[in-house]
Design an enzyme around this catalytic site. Structure first.
Site: not given
Ligand code: SAH
Ligand code: SF4
Length: 422
Positions: A121, A134, A141, A145, A148, A219-220, A395
């Site tokens: 997406e 974005c 990923c 986390c 997420c 993704g990371e 996010c």
């Molecule tokens: N993987 C990378 C980039 C993608 S996530 C990273 O983790 O930094 C983009 C941002 O959205 C990150 O800061 C992530 O922690 C945050 N995020 C993920 N799930 C979320 C949620 N359910 N609510 C708010 N922010 C979230």
């Molecule tokens: Fe964690 Fe970023 Fe991967 Fe979501 S996209 S699982 S916040 S590393």
């Protein structure tokens, strides 16, 4: 067509994933994602002499990335006789659009599909003074986390440079933002007419919708380092998509060993998903912390090339009720940022819920109080307004419709089974 496997970090450690570009069934090579040097190489391999290959690569690079054309026939400074030769051997691709959605707040989300049928997406967030795309770096990923949604996807594959840069190109297509040739488009001449200057002028015009890019989709990005770097190089190239590195932000959950290289080799703004200030809590919600701890992470931030007071590092902090949102957490956050002398700003992100998520969002009062404590210590800590929640574009809500559907389907099947047994 099977693709070779590469090691990629799993939950924390490597699992094999396909990486290379899937060859097309018609044997043609997709040029999108290739650098100027790589285009030169494929042209030479197809039979052009080295000088011609270099010249053609320069022209084609400009046409595909700067002007957004998808047909060799539109390349007016390339001889007509040359164009069929190109068309027979090469294509100018785009990821396929499966679905486009628009939120009531103007946010737009596209569900895209790779040639080998993986869904991912991208999201466009318009604001008064900017428009931010974005961009995803992986399908799913590996990092899980806990807050997420993307981290719960079973299927993971690195996106290729073409699939990454292709997102920006699709956004330009959708927004109608490719520069028009200025003035003298003399039709399909055989003449070699260079209209680069006109195009560059048209291109720098103000009032564009897409002004910023954040690598914050699925993704990371640092676990797909080479492809993200190669894609962003094309995005930043003055004769490519021509977006300034100051308008691009890469967000990492904290892949410490690759942060210095990101600064040196890509040089974009850095955002770090900190989300917690103690080992216990960060270990739980951002599991990569078990491998690279908070101190190591903040040291890598302090050493990030290019960070300064004019170019601050963004620390993302998702607000989770009774988990990481106390006054003491806010004070500890301030202490850490000051201790490591970081040129920092903090983004407080209200937690965006998804079905089955194990957390709740902090109350607005709590978020406000947290923000005030950080602000009072002299560090900017705005609360981000969630965008596109109604279309699951906010996010951490990204997870492909295909997977959402299959989960719903599975639930339905489970229910049917239950009913049958009962
Ligand atoms: N993987 C990378 C980039 C993608 S996530 C990273 O983790 O930094 C983009 C941002 O959205 C990150 O800061 C992530 O922690 C945050 N995020 C993920 N799930 C979320 C949620 N359910 N609510 C708010 N922010 C979230
Ligand atoms: Fe964690 Fe970023 Fe991967 Fe979501 S996209 S699982 S916040 S590393």
């Amino acid at each position: 067509m099977p693709t070779p496997l590469m090691p990629i970090p799993g939950h924390i450690d490597p699992v094999p994933l396909p990486r290379e570009v899937t060859p097309r069934e018609d044997g043609r090579v997709d040029l999108i994602g290739l650098s100027r040097a790589a285009i030169t190489e494929v042209f030479a391999a197809a039979g052009l002499d080295p000088r011609a290959a270099k010249l053609r690569a320069k022209q084609v690079f400009h046409w595909i990335y700067h002007r957004g054309v998808i047909e060799f026939d539109a390349m007016t400074d390339i001889a007509k006789t040359m164009r069929p030769w190109l068309t027979e051997r090469f294509v100018i691709g785009r990821p396929a659009i499966v679905e486009a959605q628009a939120s009531t707040d103007g946010t737009r989300k596209w569900l895209l599909r790779t040639a080998d049928n993986h869904d991912f997406e991208m999201v466009f967030i318009p604001d008064a003074d900017r428009g931010t795309l974005c961009v995803s770096s992986q399908v799913g990923c590996t990092l899980n986390c806990r807050f997420c949604h993307t981290g719960t996807m079973r299927l993971v594959r690195n996106l290729t440079p073409g699939e990454i840069v292709g997102q920006v190109m699709l956004a330009r297509d959708a927004l109608g933002e490719w520069p028009k040739a200025g003035g003298t488009m003399a039709g399909l001449d055989d003449d070699v007419e260079d209209e680069t200057d006109d195009a560059a002028q048209a291109y720098s015009a103000d009032g564009r919708l897409l002004t910023n890019i954040v690598m914050m989709g699925m993704g990371e990005p640092l676990y797909n380092f080479d492809n993200v770097r190669d894609a962003l190089k094309v995005v930043m190239d003055g004769d490519g998509l021509a977006l300034s590195k100051r308008r691009i932000t890469l967000s990492t959950s904290g892949v410490v060993p690759l942060m210095a290289r990101a600064g040196d080799e890509i040089g974009v703004n850095l955002a770090v998903s900190l989300h917690a200030v103690s080992k216990d809590v960060r270990d739980e919600i951002v599991p990569i912390n078990r491998k690279f701890g908070i101190e190591e992470l903040l040291e890598a931030c302090a050493a990030y090339p290019g960070a300064s007071n004019a170019r601050r590092i963004t620390f993302e902090y998702v607000m989770l009720k009774d988990k990481n949102d106390s006054d003491a957490d806010a004070r500890e956050l301030v202490r850490l940022l000051k201790h490591y002398k970081l040129p920092a700003k903090v983004n407080l992100i209200p937690f965006n819920p998804w079905p089955g998520a194990p957390y709740e969002c902090s109350t607005p009062e709590r978020i406000r109080r947290f923000s005030d404590i950080v602000f009072e210590a002299g560090i900017s800590a705005p609360v981000r307004t969630p965008r596109g929640r109604d279309i699951d574009a906010a996010c951490g809500q990204l997870k492909t419709a295909a997977e959402r559907k299959s989960r719903a389907e599975l639930d339905r099947l489970a229910e049917e089974k239950q009913a049958a047994l009962g």
